[in-house]
Design a protein around this motif. Structure first.
Motif, mmCIF file in Angstrom:
data_model
loop_
_atom_site.group_PDB
_atom_site.id
_atom_site.type_symbol
_atom_site.label_atom_id
_atom_site.label_comp_id
_atom_site.label_asym_id
_atom_site.label_seq_id
_atom_site.Cartn_x
_atom_site.Cartn_y
_atom_site.Cartn_z
ATOM 1 N N LEU A 1 0.849 -1.186 0.000
ATOM 2 C CA LEU A 1 0.000 0.000 0.000
ATOM 3 C C LEU A 1 0.885 1.237 0.000
ATOM 4 C CD1 LEU A 1 -2.358 -1.217 2.855
ATOM 5 C CD2 LEU A 1 -2.891 -1.242 0.409
ATOM 6 N N VAL B 1 1.279 6.621 3.504
ATOM 7 C CA VAL B 1 1.262 5.161 3.638
ATOM 8 C C VAL B 1 2.280 4.587 2.666
ATOM 9 C CG1 VAL B 1 -0.112 3.071 3.362
ATOM 10 C CG2 VAL B 1 -1.183 5.158 4.226
ATOM 11 N N LEU C 1 -9.125 -3.442 3.212
ATOM 12 C CA LEU C 1 -9.311 -2.405 4.226
ATOM 13 C C LEU C 1 -9.282 -3.006 5.626
ATOM 14 C CD1 LEU C 1 -9.952 0.551 4.992
ATOM 15 C CD2 LEU C 1 -12.373 -0.041 4.781
ATOM 16 N N ALA D 1 -5.716 -4.084 6.562
ATOM 17 C CA ALA D 1 -4.884 -2.913 6.851
ATOM 18 C C ALA D 1 -5.192 -2.369 8.241
ATOM 19 C CB ALA D 1 -5.105 -1.841 5.786
ATOM 20 N N LEU E 1 -6.567 3.823 6.589
ATOM 21 C CA LEU E 1 -6.937 4.132 5.211
ATOM 22 C C LEU E 1 -8.320 4.775 5.201
ATOM 23 C CD1 LEU E 1 -5.880 0.858 3.339
ATOM 24 C CD2 LEU E 1 -4.646 3.033 3.449
ATOM 25 N N TYR F 1 -12.211 5.464 4.402
ATOM 26 C CA TYR F 1 -13.391 4.662 4.075
ATOM 27 C C TYR F 1 -14.624 5.420 4.533
ATOM 28 C CZ TYR F 1 -13.674 3.364 9.004
ATOM 29 O OH TYR F 1 -13.790 3.402 10.366
ATOM 30 N N CYS G 1 -12.903 4.942 -0.355
ATOM 31 C CA CYS G 1 -11.765 4.038 -0.145
ATOM 32 C C CYS G 1 -11.033 3.685 -1.436
ATOM 33 C CB CYS G 1 -12.241 2.749 0.530
ATOM 34 S SG CYS G 1 -13.260 1.724 -0.562
ATOM 35 N N GLY H 1 -8.731 2.994 -4.503
ATOM 36 C CA GLY H 1 -7.301 2.877 -4.756
ATOM 37 C C GLY H 1 -7.096 2.517 -6.205
ATOM 38 N N THR I 1 -11.153 -0.610 -1.774
ATOM 39 C CA THR I 1 -10.436 -1.461 -0.812
ATOM 40 C C THR I 1 -11.342 -2.071 0.239
ATOM 41 O OG1 THR I 1 -9.843 0.426 0.600
ATOM 42 C CG2 THR I 1 -8.276 -0.197 -1.138
ATOM 43 N N THR J 1 -3.104 4.066 -2.642
ATOM 44 C CA THR J 1 -4.265 4.415 -1.827
ATOM 45 C C THR J 1 -4.641 5.875 -2.029
ATOM 46 O OG1 THR J 1 -2.893 4.999 0.071
ATOM 47 C CG2 THR J 1 -3.609 2.695 -0.097
ATOM 48 N N HIS J 2 -5.735 6.293 -1.413
ATOM 49 C CA HIS J 2 -6.188 7.689 -1.433
ATOM 50 C C HIS J 2 -6.411 8.189 -2.871
ATOM 51 C CE1 HIS J 2 -4.110 7.134 2.423
ATOM 52 N NE2 HIS J 2 -4.931 8.057 2.904
#
Length: 95
Positions: free
Chosen positions: A8, A13, A26, A29, A36, A38, A48, A50, A77, A90-91
């Protein structure tokens, strides 16, 4: 049950976690102390989101992304199971 390495990266991150093939990314993690984004936890929004850069996932439980977004590598995720070792940016909600 197989366990895969999930890398990730993005917005603070940069880590690799172990994720069983029957656990959402998710959830895995969070269990390993990674925060993360969500919201719905049901695959019905993009909070969430990615982007997969390597590997494969099963996100058949999601209902938000269209086929072209999935083809472009986007993943939710909160409802994605790893099916191989995988790398996810991510994000990506605003990407």
């Amino acid at each position: 049950m197989a366990t895969y390495k999930v890398t990730l990266s993005g917005e603070g991150v940069d880590t690799t976690i172990d994720c069983p093939d029957d656990q959402y990314l998710l959830d895995a993690a969070e269990e390993q102390g990674i925060d993360l984004p969500y919201s719905c936890r049901a695959g019905a929004c993009s909070t969430c989101a990615g982007k997969v850069t390597a590997g494969t996932l099963d996100q058949s439980d999601q209902s938000f992304l269209d086929d072209s977004q999935i083809a472009d590598g986007f993943v939710l995720t909160c409802v994605a199971y790893p099916t191989s070792d995988v790398t996810v940016l991510t994000h990506q909600e605003d990407a």
